[in-house]
Every structure is written in structure tokens, then in C-alpha cells.
Design a protein around this motif. Structure first.
Motif, PDB file in Angstrom:
ATOM      1  N   GLY A  12      76.912  76.901  56.690  1.00 34.40           N
ATOM      2  CA  GLY A  12      75.667  77.331  57.323  1.00 34.40           C
ATOM      3  C   GLY A  12      74.516  76.371  57.149  1.00 34.40           C
ATOM      4  O   GLY A  12      74.658  75.240  56.673  1.00 34.40           O
ATOM      5  N   ARG A  13      73.367  76.838  57.505  1.00 34.11           N
ATOM      6  CA  ARG A  13      72.131  76.054  57.484  1.00 34.11           C
ATOM      7  C   ARG A  13      71.744  75.705  56.052  1.00 34.11           C
ATOM      8  O   ARG A  13      72.026  76.447  55.117  1.00 34.11           O
ATOM      9  CB  ARG A  13      71.003  76.863  58.136  1.00 34.11           C
ATOM     10  CG  ARG A  13      71.326  77.267  59.570  1.00 34.11           C
ATOM     11  CD  ARG A  13      70.594  78.538  59.968  1.00 34.11           C
ATOM     12  NE  ARG A  13      71.030  78.990  61.281  1.00 34.11           N
ATOM     13  CZ  ARG A  13      72.125  79.728  61.496  1.00 34.11           C
ATOM     14  NH1 ARG A  13      72.899  80.081  60.474  1.00 34.11           N
ATOM     15  NH2 ARG A  13      72.440  80.096  62.720  1.00 34.11           N
ATOM     16  N   GLU A  14      71.040  74.593  55.911  1.00 33.48           N
ATOM     17  CA  GLU A  14      70.644  74.153  54.578  1.00 33.48           C
ATOM     18  C   GLU A  14      69.837  75.204  53.829  1.00 33.48           C
ATOM     19  O   GLU A  14      70.026  75.408  52.632  1.00 33.48           O
ATOM     20  CB  GLU A  14      69.819  72.859  54.668  1.00 33.48           C
ATOM     21  CG  GLU A  14      70.606  71.631  55.047  1.00 33.48           C
ATOM     22  CD  GLU A  14      70.555  71.323  56.533  1.00 33.48           C
ATOM     23  OE1 GLU A  14      70.681  70.153  56.899  1.00 33.48           O
ATOM     24  OE2 GLU A  14      70.378  72.269  57.340  1.00 33.48           O
ATOM     25  N   ARG A  15      68.932  75.872  54.518  1.00 30.85           N
ATOM     26  CA  ARG A  15      68.012  76.782  53.811  1.00 30.85           C
ATOM     27  C   ARG A  15      68.547  78.199  53.678  1.00 30.85           C
ATOM     28  O   ARG A  15      68.416  78.824  52.626  1.00 30.85           O
ATOM     29  CB  ARG A  15      66.658  76.814  54.528  1.00 30.85           C
ATOM     30  CG  ARG A  15      65.553  77.511  53.727  1.00 30.85           C
ATOM     31  CD  ARG A  15      64.208  77.325  54.395  1.00 30.85           C
ATOM     32  NE  ARG A  15      64.151  77.962  55.703  1.00 30.85           N
ATOM     33  CZ  ARG A  15      63.848  79.266  55.883  1.00 30.85           C
ATOM     34  NH1 ARG A  15      63.580  80.033  54.854  1.00 30.85           N
ATOM     35  NH2 ARG A  15      63.800  79.765  57.106  1.00 30.85           N
ATOM     36  N   VAL A  16      69.188  78.726  54.715  1.00 29.38           N
ATOM     37  CA  VAL A  16      69.562  80.146  54.696  1.00 29.38           C
ATOM     38  C   VAL A  16      71.062  80.390  54.887  1.00 29.38           C
ATOM     39  O   VAL A  16      71.504  81.535  54.861  1.00 29.38           O
ATOM     40  CB  VAL A  16      68.777  80.938  55.771  1.00 29.38           C
ATOM     41  CG1 VAL A  16      67.291  80.904  55.471  1.00 29.38           C
ATOM     42  CG2 VAL A  16      69.063  80.385  57.170  1.00 29.38           C
ATOM     43  N   GLY A  17      71.839  79.349  55.080  1.00 26.65           N
ATOM     44  CA  GLY A  17      73.271  79.539  55.231  1.00 26.65           C
ATOM     45  C   GLY A  17      73.651  80.155  56.567  1.00 26.65           C
ATOM     46  O   GLY A  17      72.954  80.014  57.573  1.00 26.65           O
ATOM     47  N   LEU A  18      74.770  80.864  56.581  1.00 28.21           N
ATOM     48  CA  LEU A  18      75.268  81.521  57.789  1.00 28.21           C
ATOM     49  C   LEU A  18      74.657  82.915  57.918  1.00 28.21           C
ATOM     50  O   LEU A  18      74.382  83.583  56.927  1.00 28.21           O
ATOM     51  CB  LEU A  18      76.797  81.654  57.727  1.00 28.21           C
ATOM     52  CG  LEU A  18      77.602  80.358  57.710  1.00 28.21           C
ATOM     53  CD1 LEU A  18      79.053  80.636  57.323  1.00 28.21           C
ATOM     54  CD2 LEU A  18      77.541  79.675  59.078  1.00 28.21           C
ATOM     55  N   THR A  19      74.466  83.359  59.142  1.00 28.36           N
ATOM     56  CA  THR A  19      74.034  84.735  59.365  1.00 28.36           C
ATOM     57  C   THR A  19      75.227  85.669  59.197  1.00 28.36           C
ATOM     58  O   THR A  19      76.394  85.248  59.236  1.00 28.36           O
ATOM     59  CB  THR A  19      73.454  84.916  60.769  1.00 28.36           C
ATOM     60  OG1 THR A  19      74.516  84.738  61.733  1.00 28.36           O
ATOM     61  CG2 THR A  19      72.338  83.918  61.041  1.00 28.36           C
ATOM     62  N   ASN A  20      74.951  86.959  59.037  1.00 32.83           N
ATOM     63  CA  ASN A  20      76.038  87.926  58.919  1.00 32.83           C
ATOM     64  C   ASN A  20      76.895  87.955  60.179  1.00 32.83           C
ATOM     65  O   ASN A  20      78.114  88.139  60.117  1.00 32.83           O
ATOM     66  CB  ASN A  20      75.475  89.318  58.636  1.00 32.83           C
ATOM     67  CG  ASN A  20      74.987  89.446  57.206  1.00 32.83           C
ATOM     68  OD1 ASN A  20      75.398  88.691  56.325  1.00 32.83           O
ATOM     69  ND2 ASN A  20      74.100  90.391  56.964  1.00 32.83           N
TER      70      ASN A  20
END
Length: 245
Positions: free
Chosen positions: A115-123
Motif C-alpha cells: 500500500g501507500r507509504e503513509r496509510v497502506g492499503l484500504t480495507n
């Protein structure tokens, strides 16, 4: 596919994408897929961060959505550092890659999704995966850099696939020293030390035995003995010149 595909969802930093390519190349992964990279693609500085692994970047494919990026795959793993409340199997990287190696050996296409560097993958993005991989990091600091996470997964893949042989073994390039060479070295060492006045007369025998034991523990090679004898000859010449002076 002979190796897993790496899928980065909305990566932002050129440095992370470049270092991801480098990590992939280190462990034999070559197919990189980017889902809607932030600020477009390619990114300035990404090739420099790859440190030579530019072939991974040159062949990278860009997709608009996660479903498009995984459509041709049979099995997808989502990496995450936190509990998602979804009824999915959860693996560590080692057991996950053991399963992946079996699947790829059977002809399946497998994707590793990050996922994204800051928040990762969404559910929602995690819900597209067959299973979750999480790393055994500390509770105090569980967040991993994107490229580091890819590196860990790529390393475990290489191990699981039976490809993790060391690039060099460190075996001795010289055979063990024969007994005759060791006995000659002992005699030369004792003679040199005696000439230098090293031994107290009453302790000469004990010290000589201790030094032989010490050299035995070194498990010396033929080259070791040659080097040691060369050093002793140089010292003997210095001692002789000192005596003549």
C-alpha cells in the motif's frame, strides 16, 4: 510467471519506487506493477534510486485500479501492519512465500500487493486479496518503509523457491598444512624466539609446548605456514643484523 509480481498501490515517492526495484532485482523479481502512482509516472529521481535496477522500472506497468492490476493473477497477497477485521488467512512472510512457491510451481500467477507509504492499503483493496501477510515487527514501532517491506518478501520468496544459495562459500583456498610443515614451523619458531632471548631458561619447555598447542588450534593451512615461516625468516635476519652491529 516464474516469480511473484510486485504491485504498489498509489506509491508517492520516487525514492521508494526506485529502491523497490533495487530490492526486487536483488532477489530475482522483475515484474513491477504500479496502481495510480501519485503525481504520474515516470518520476524524477526514480532511476537514480534504483541503483542500476532500471530494467525493472523500464518494464513496469501502470494501472488505474487494483482490480485491473490483478485481473490476470490466480492468487494475491496483501501486506499490512494492522488488523483489518476481515475473515482472511494471515501469514508471516516465510510461510506465505512457501505457499507462493508451491503455487507458482503449479503454474499460478501470484501478486504481492503493497500500500501507500503513509496509510497502506484500504480495507476495500485488502478485500481483493486471498490472504494477508504481516511482519513480526515490534509493537512499539510496527511501521515498515515500503521498499523494506518489498525486500523482506522478496528475500523470503528466494528462500522458499530454493534459490537462496550464497554467492561465495568462504572455503579454504589452501589445503591443510601437512604434519612435516608444522613440525618445521615449530622448530623455526622456537629457534627464532630462543635467539631473540624470549624464553626464560626455566620455562622454555613449557612455553614451547603452549605455543605448539596454540598453533594447532589455528588449524593452519599450507599458505598459513608459508606466511608464518616467511615472517620468521625476516625477523631472524633483523636479529642477526642487530647482533653483528
Amino acid at each position: 510467471m516464474s516469480a511473484p509480481v510486485v504491485i504498489l498501490v498509489e506509491p508517492q515517492l520516487a525514492e521508494n519506487i526506485g529502491m523497490t526495484a533495487r530490492a526486487m532485482a536483488n532477489f530475482g523479481l522483475s515484474e513491477l506493477r504500479l496502481v495510480a502512482p501519485k503525481n504520474g509516472w515516470p518520476k524524477k529521481g526514480v532511476r537514480e534510486a534504483a541503483s542500476g535496477a532500471t530494467f525493472v522500472l523500464d518494464n513496469a506497468k501502470v494501472y488505474a485500479t487494483v482490480p485491473e492490476a490483478i485481473a490476470d493473477l490466480n492468487y494475491v497477497l496483501a501486506t499490512t501492519a494492522r488488523e483489518r477485521g476481515q475473515m482472511k488467512r494471515v501469514y508471516g512472510p516465510d510461510e506465505a512465500m512457501a505457499d507462493v512457491a508451491t503455487r507458482i510451481g503449479g503454474g499460478q500467477g501470484v501478486g504481492l500487493m503493497f500500500g501507500r507509504e503513509r496509510v497502506g492499503l484500504t480495507n476495500d483493496e485488502v478485500s481483493f486479496a486471498d490472504a494477508i501477510v504481516t511482519f513480526p515487527v515490534t509493537e512499539a514501532f510496527p511501521s515498515l518503509n515500503l521498499a523494506q517491506a518489498v525486500l523482506l518478501m522478496a528475500y523470503e520468496w528466494r528462500r522458499a523457491a530454493g534459490l537462496a544459495s550464497r554467492r561465495f562459500s568462504g572455503e579454504m583456498l589452501s589445503p591443510p598444512a601437512p604434519r612435516e610443515a608444522l613440525l618445521s614451523l615449530f622448530a623455526s619458531l622456537e629457534e627464532t624466539l630462543d635467539g631473540a632471548g624470549f624464553y626464560p631458561p626455566e620455562k622454555k619447555a613449557v612455553i614451547a609446548r603452549n605455543m605448539r598447542d596454540m598453533l594447532h588450534r589455528m588449524a593452519m593451512t599450507e599458505q598459513d605456514v608459508r606466511t608464518f615461516r616467511g615472517a620468521l625468516k625476516a625477523l631472524s635476519r633483523r636479529i642477526d643484523r642487530g647482533d653483528r652491529a
